[in-house]
Design an enzyme around this catalytic site. Structure first.
Site, PDB file in Angstrom:
ATOM      1  N   HIS A   1       0.837  -1.197   0.000  1.00  0.00           N
ATOM      2  CA  HIS A   1       0.000   0.000   0.000  1.00  0.00           C
ATOM      3  C   HIS A   1       0.875   1.251   0.000  1.00  0.00           C
ATOM      4  O   HIS A   1       2.097   1.166   0.136  1.00  0.00           O
ATOM      5  CB  HIS A   1      -0.932   0.023   1.219  1.00  0.00           C
ATOM      6  CG  HIS A   1      -2.079  -0.936   1.111  1.00  0.00           C
ATOM      7  ND1 HIS A   1      -1.970  -2.260   1.482  1.00  0.00           N
ATOM      8  CD2 HIS A   1      -3.354  -0.777   0.674  1.00  0.00           C
ATOM      9  CE1 HIS A   1      -3.132  -2.873   1.281  1.00  0.00           C
ATOM     10  NE2 HIS A   1      -3.992  -1.987   0.796  1.00  0.00           N
TER      11      HIS A   1
ATOM     12  N   LYS B   1      -0.357   4.588   4.691  1.00  0.00           N
ATOM     13  CA  LYS B   1      -1.191   3.590   5.373  1.00  0.00           C
ATOM     14  C   LYS B   1      -0.455   3.087   6.611  1.00  0.00           C
ATOM     15  O   LYS B   1       0.676   2.622   6.523  1.00  0.00           O
ATOM     16  CB  LYS B   1      -1.513   2.424   4.437  1.00  0.00           C
ATOM     17  CG  LYS B   1      -2.492   1.427   5.047  1.00  0.00           C
ATOM     18  CD  LYS B   1      -2.930   0.393   4.027  1.00  0.00           C
ATOM     19  CE  LYS B   1      -3.909  -0.611   4.601  1.00  0.00           C
ATOM     20  NZ  LYS B   1      -5.159   0.014   5.080  1.00  0.00           N
TER      21      LYS B   1
END
Length: 239
Positions: A150, A154
């Site tokens: 990600h 995140k």
């Protein structure tokens, strides 16, 4: 056969997902009508592009809706669940970080209304989850590793989607190992690797745009309307 659009309440309308839901619903007026967009604070103006906005404190006064779609925060989750139970209307929720108590309330509410709570509303991930469960059941004793990637902002790791995939494999008896990567602006990638002696299977999903999650939530909302009470999964509502 009723061909009228599904009337939606969007809860958490000022967030990234809420705005995507409103935008995508407007692109499909024959399929969806947003009758209420609910935000944390008092909205100004009250109507934007034909969509009426309400503050969270005004939730009890929203008009009739067919399905509520909730992408808010844990402290706003209880009121929307209570409203749906009170009115007997379905709920689709992607709110993360909810407590064990709230998860228990979700399970209890499923006896009264149809609802879906999921960590990921991508239809592709729903299919991937089913494939992972089937592969784990068919390949006992194989190593199972999940690698998720990600964007750098995140914070949680492994991702909620990775954990859901792991639960699918674990339900078939697999022992799952996780690895997490945070780099650039990656929207979301999940690779599930099954490794045996002399062979390996890889199942991979890559999201390249965040709209896939909003589109999936709208699809689920349209399929959930009119269903009997129960706790559904995204993969239960693919067709």
């Amino acid at each position: 056969m009723d061909t009228s659009p599904t009337r939606l309440l969007i809860h958490g309308a000022s967030g990234r997902m809420g705005q995507a839901l409103i935008r995508l619903a407007a692109e499909q007026p024959a399929g969806y009508q947003v009758v209420a967009a609910v935000t944390r604070r008092a909205p100004s103006p009250r109507v934007v592009d034909g969509v009426p906005y309400f503050a969270a404190s005004e939730l009890a006064g929203v008009p009739v809706f067919d399905v509520a779609v909730d992408f808010s925060l844990p402290d706003g989750f209880d009121p929307i669940l209570a409203l749906c139970v009170e009115r007997g209307t379905p709920l689709v929720s992607g709110t993360t970080g909810i407590s064990d108590r709230q998860m228990a309330a979700l399970a209890h509410a499923g006896a009264r209304i149809p609802l879906v709570w999921a960590t990921n509303f991508s239809l592709g991930v729903a299919v991937l989850t089913d494939l992972v469960e089937r592969a784990a059941a068919a390949l006992p004793g194989w190593d199972v590793d999940i690698v998720e990637s990600h964007h750098v902002h995140k914070k949680d790791a492994p991702s909620g989607t990775a954990l859901t995939l792991g639960e699918a494999a674990g339900s078939a008896g697999a022992q799952v190992h996780y690895a997490s990567l945070r780099a650039g602006d990656i929207v979301g990638e999940h690779a599930v690797q099954f490794t045996g002696l002399g062979e390996r299977i890889e199942l991979v999903h890559r999201a390249t745009h965040r709209d896939v999650f909003a589109r999936g939530a709208l699809h689920v909302a349209s399929k959930l309307a009119g269903r009997p009470a129960g706790n559904y999964r995204v993969r239960d509502l693919l067709d």
